[in-house]
Design a protein around this motif. Structure first.
Motif, mmCIF file in Angstrom:
data_model
loop_
_atom_site.group_PDB
_atom_site.id
_atom_site.type_symbol
_atom_site.label_atom_id
_atom_site.label_comp_id
_atom_site.label_asym_id
_atom_site.label_seq_id
_atom_site.Cartn_x
_atom_site.Cartn_y
_atom_site.Cartn_z
ATOM 1 N N ARG A 194 -1.159 0.007 12.788
ATOM 2 C CA ARG A 194 -1.340 0.397 11.215
ATOM 3 C C ARG A 194 -1.866 1.920 11.318
ATOM 4 N NH1 ARG A 194 -0.971 2.609 6.177
ATOM 5 N NH2 ARG A 194 -2.348 1.320 4.663
ATOM 6 N N LEU A 195 -3.347 2.190 11.846
ATOM 7 C CA LEU A 195 -3.713 3.274 11.969
ATOM 8 C C LEU A 195 -3.171 4.029 12.895
ATOM 9 C CD1 LEU A 195 -7.810 1.456 12.979
ATOM 10 C CD2 LEU A 195 -7.434 2.691 11.489
ATOM 11 N N VAL A 196 -2.855 3.789 13.990
ATOM 12 C CA VAL A 196 -1.878 4.644 15.299
ATOM 13 C C VAL A 196 -0.971 5.518 14.188
ATOM 14 C CG1 VAL A 196 -0.720 4.876 17.022
ATOM 15 C CG2 VAL A 196 -3.295 3.962 17.155
ATOM 16 N N ASN A 197 -0.266 4.878 13.346
ATOM 17 C CA ASN A 197 1.011 4.572 12.670
ATOM 18 C C ASN A 197 0.639 6.136 11.221
ATOM 19 O OD1 ASN A 197 2.601 3.800 15.077
ATOM 20 N ND2 ASN A 197 2.686 2.057 13.972
ATOM 21 N N ALA A 198 -0.063 5.873 11.380
ATOM 22 C CA ALA A 198 -1.327 6.992 9.962
ATOM 23 C C ALA A 198 -0.754 8.239 10.543
ATOM 24 C CB ALA A 198 -1.939 6.298 9.639
ATOM 25 N N ILE A 199 -1.339 8.694 11.283
ATOM 26 C CA ILE A 199 -1.654 9.633 12.266
ATOM 27 C C ILE A 199 -0.560 10.848 11.668
ATOM 28 C CG2 ILE A 199 -2.166 10.992 14.405
ATOM 29 C CD1 ILE A 199 -3.804 8.512 15.516
ATOM 30 N N GLY A 200 0.467 10.954 11.936
ATOM 31 C CA GLY A 200 1.172 11.451 11.372
ATOM 32 C C GLY A 200 1.381 12.141 9.945
ATOM 33 N N TRP A 201 1.356 11.026 9.446
ATOM 34 C CA TRP A 201 0.931 11.453 7.809
ATOM 35 C C TRP A 201 -0.001 12.112 7.605
ATOM 36 C CZ3 TRP A 201 -2.519 10.728 3.892
ATOM 37 C CH2 TRP A 201 -1.660 10.201 2.890
ATOM 38 N N LEU A 202 -0.926 11.436 8.472
ATOM 39 C CA LEU A 202 -2.762 12.139 7.790
ATOM 40 C C LEU A 202 -2.650 13.646 8.377
ATOM 41 C CD1 LEU A 202 -4.537 9.586 9.098
ATOM 42 C CD2 LEU A 202 -4.835 10.486 6.893
ATOM 43 N N VAL A 203 -2.055 14.345 9.637
ATOM 44 C CA VAL A 203 -1.862 15.202 9.764
ATOM 45 C C VAL A 203 -0.169 15.988 8.720
ATOM 46 C CG1 VAL A 203 -0.690 16.583 11.633
ATOM 47 C CG2 VAL A 203 -1.804 14.789 13.020
ATOM 48 N N ASP A 204 -0.199 16.006 8.273
ATOM 49 C CA ASP A 204 0.761 16.571 7.590
ATOM 50 C C ASP A 204 -0.050 16.131 6.000
ATOM 51 O OD1 ASP A 204 2.953 17.006 9.591
ATOM 52 O OD2 ASP A 204 3.569 15.151 8.890
ATOM 53 N N ALA A 205 -0.941 16.124 5.529
ATOM 54 C CA ALA A 205 -1.773 16.152 4.668
ATOM 55 C C ALA A 205 -3.044 16.323 4.325
ATOM 56 C CB ALA A 205 -2.493 14.602 4.224
ATOM 57 N N GLU A 206 -2.982 17.030 3.079
ATOM 58 C CA GLU A 206 -4.818 17.627 3.311
ATOM 59 C C GLU A 206 -5.564 17.405 3.670
ATOM 60 O OE1 GLU A 206 -5.295 21.106 2.220
ATOM 61 O OE2 GLU A 206 -2.715 21.140 1.583
ATOM 62 N N PRO A 207 -6.724 17.621 4.407
ATOM 63 C CA PRO A 207 -7.918 17.244 5.033
ATOM 64 C C PRO A 207 -8.561 16.342 3.476
ATOM 65 C CG PRO A 207 -7.551 19.992 5.430
ATOM 66 C CD PRO A 207 -6.626 19.053 4.372
ATOM 67 N N GLY A 208 -9.000 14.744 3.786
ATOM 68 C CA GLY A 208 -9.281 14.481 2.810
ATOM 69 C C GLY A 208 -9.749 13.144 3.403
ATOM 70 N N LEU A 209 -10.675 12.489 2.359
ATOM 71 C CA LEU A 209 -11.344 10.943 2.921
ATOM 72 C C LEU A 209 -10.057 10.095 2.809
ATOM 73 C CD1 LEU A 209 -12.986 8.848 3.993
ATOM 74 C CD2 LEU A 209 -14.445 9.742 2.192
ATOM 75 N N TYR A 210 -9.386 9.127 3.000
ATOM 76 C CA TYR A 210 -8.605 8.525 2.173
ATOM 77 C C TYR A 210 -8.550 7.373 3.006
ATOM 78 C CZ TYR A 210 -5.945 12.748 2.291
ATOM 79 O OH TYR A 210 -5.336 14.294 2.266
ATOM 80 N N ASP A 211 -7.812 5.843 1.636
ATOM 81 C CA ASP A 211 -7.695 4.648 1.935
ATOM 82 C C ASP A 211 -6.293 4.553 2.032
ATOM 83 O OD1 ASP A 211 -6.608 4.249 -1.170
ATOM 84 O OD2 ASP A 211 -8.570 4.260 -1.680
ATOM 85 N N ALA A 212 -6.480 2.573 2.223
ATOM 86 C CA ALA A 212 -4.916 2.212 2.351
ATOM 87 C C ALA A 212 -3.906 2.894 1.179
ATOM 88 C CB ALA A 212 -5.004 1.001 2.557
ATOM 89 N N LEU A 213 -4.304 2.856 0.061
ATOM 90 C CA LEU A 213 -3.662 2.917 -1.297
ATOM 91 C C LEU A 213 -2.674 4.014 -0.994
ATOM 92 C CD1 LEU A 213 -4.966 1.576 -4.058
ATOM 93 C CD2 LEU A 213 -3.417 0.476 -2.717
ATOM 94 N N ASP A 214 -3.839 5.525 -0.385
ATOM 95 C CA ASP A 214 -2.850 6.464 -0.225
ATOM 96 C C ASP A 214 -2.224 7.053 1.021
ATOM 97 O OD1 ASP A 214 -4.795 7.369 -2.213
ATOM 98 O OD2 ASP A 214 -6.305 8.257 -0.474
ATOM 99 N N VAL A 215 -2.399 6.297 2.262
ATOM 100 C CA VAL A 215 -2.063 6.116 3.231
ATOM 101 C C VAL A 215 -0.288 4.782 3.382
ATOM 102 C CG1 VAL A 215 -1.778 6.113 6.000
ATOM 103 C CG2 VAL A 215 -3.705 7.193 4.721
ATOM 104 N N PRO A 216 1.126 5.418 3.737
ATOM 105 C CA PRO A 216 1.854 4.836 3.131
ATOM 106 C C PRO A 216 1.952 4.081 4.756
ATOM 107 C CG PRO A 216 2.284 6.940 3.662
ATOM 108 C CD PRO A 216 1.287 7.639 3.240
ATOM 109 N N LEU A 217 2.974 3.127 4.645
ATOM 110 C CA LEU A 217 3.625 1.802 5.472
ATOM 111 C C LEU A 217 4.392 2.246 6.072
ATOM 112 C CD1 LEU A 217 2.074 0.063 8.019
ATOM 113 C CD2 LEU A 217 3.356 -1.759 6.793
ATOM 114 N N ARG A 218 4.984 3.235 7.181
ATOM 115 C CA ARG A 218 6.140 3.899 7.131
ATOM 116 C C ARG A 218 7.322 3.427 7.905
ATOM 117 N NH1 ARG A 218 4.988 10.429 7.161
ATOM 118 N NH2 ARG A 218 4.054 9.891 9.006
ATOM 119 N N PRO A 219 8.305 3.618 8.732
ATOM 120 C CA PRO A 219 9.437 2.581 9.995
ATOM 121 C C PRO A 219 8.830 3.483 10.753
ATOM 122 C CG PRO A 219 10.798 3.158 8.003
ATOM 123 C CD PRO A 219 8.804 3.876 7.479
#
Length: 359
Positions: free
Chosen positions: A324-349
């Motif tokens: 879950r954490l490693v697969n979130a990296i791509g989304w975070l790299v594309d997003a604006e800098p910020g402090l995110y939680d599980a409701l912000d970060v989608p679970l993607r294929p």
């Protein structure tokens, strides 16, 4: 490809190295270790892989961060060193990295976090332009995205219950099992993980996240705790003997109270041997599982069993949390800098991973 560093190579870091090796969009560029015996060893060896990854572990944190990695998986423990973990993570964020980690429990729910945890992170983000996403290894998805997804299948909902049910004799971390959780200790031993308010500190953020997503106001968060002794001594393959009369099982709940009733519940049922507390909930195979139960109409129950490292259920649960954490990296790299939680970060294929092996 996203330049990615793994900081710490214990139970979580080892799995993170494998997850990165299996992710086509990530490139491992550094491994930070604290144990001198690991310095200079190849990341593939530390990950337990058959092939080398071509990156030697180092204890020179400054040099790794000076290379401006785009992402850092912070896998060092925060259980007994939260201040040091927070400092490390802020250093990586100030270096411009997006950081994913399970180490900072209070930041499961950044909105409800104490200022002493949230404010340094926000300052580091403003200074360096990095980001942070914290999710648990209990696992986080089992206490946020999975129950919330399933809730959308119901008509009426009375209670959402998230359970972790495990035989800890398979858990390869003796210090945590004995000293933090209290297995094999007298029942009056003050296990730090079982101190009053400690479960709420760790899992209360996920209760608040679910309440926010469901649009309900919490009256309060309560805890329940029960401990059972072993009737007879048992021997485990990984941690040796546990004596009769010592703690053999623990069960606790962190309850989100809505309208005076427990409506959102995170429950842990942990044993050192299946013979202890047989009347408590058990996993389907007697070893370990994560379960979400939605009481309502209809009643919905989903049980997830994961295994890794030769069928080990503890490693499997950790591996899904790390995924879950490693697969979130791509989304975070594309997003604006910020402090995110599980409701912000989608679970993607898992795009590009089908048929791909990290070994």
């Amino acid at each position: 490809m996203t330049s990615t560093v793994v900081w710490g190579t214990g139970n979580i870091g080892r799995l993170a190295l494998r997850a990165i090796a299996a992710e086509p969009a990530l490139k491992l560029t550094g491994v930070i270790v604290h144990n001198p015996a690991k310095v200079g060893r190849d990341a593939g060896e530390l990950a337990g892989l058959e092939a080398e990854l071509g990156i030697a572990a180092t204890d020179d944190t400054d040099a790794v961060l000076a290379g401006r990695p785009r992402a850092v998986v912070y896998a060092a423990s925060g259980d007994i060193r939260p201040d040091e973990a927070l400092d490390d993570i802020c250093r990586a964020i100030r270096a411009g990295a997006v950081v994913v980690t399970p180490a900072l429990y209070p930041l499961y729910d950044p909105r409800g976090a104490a200022p002493e945890f949230r404010d340094p992170v926000l300052a580091a983000i403003a200074e360096g332009g990095g980001s942070l996403f914290v999710s648990g290894v209990d696992p986080g998805w089992g206490n946020d995205v999975l129950p919330l997804l399933i809730s959308g299948l119901g008509g009426t909902i009375d209670v959402i219950r998230c359970q972790e049910i495990f035989d800890y004799s398979t858990y390869d971390q003796e210090d945590s099992v004995r000293n933090l959780v209290g297995m094999g200790m007298p029942l009056d031993y003050g296990a730090p993980m079982l101190w009053p308010e400690m479960p709420t500190m760790i899992w209360g953020g996920q209760i608040r996240l679910m309440a926010r997503a469901l649009g309900v106001e919490l009256d309060e968060i309560r805890e329940t705790m029960d401990r059972r002794a072993l009737d007879t001594g048992v021997r485990t393959d990984t941690m040796g003997d546990f004596d009769a009369g010592t703690q053999g099982a623990v069960r606790f709940e962190v309850q989100g109270i809505v309208g005076g009733e427990p409506r959102i519940v995170i429950e842990h049922v942990t044993r050192i041997h299946p013979s202890c507390a047989p009347d408590w909930p058990t996993p389907p195979d007697g070893v370990g599982a994560h379960r979400v139960v939605i009481e309502g109409r209809p009643r919905i129950e989903v049980t997830v069993e994961a295994s890794d490292e030769g069928g080990n259920r503890s490693a499997g649960g950790n591996a899904t949390a790390v995924g879950r954490l490693v697969n979130a990296i791509g989304w975070l790299v594309d997003a604006e800098p910020g402090l995110y939680d599980a409701l912000d970060v989608p679970l993607r294929p898992a795009v590009g991973k089908l048929g791909r092996s990290s070994t």
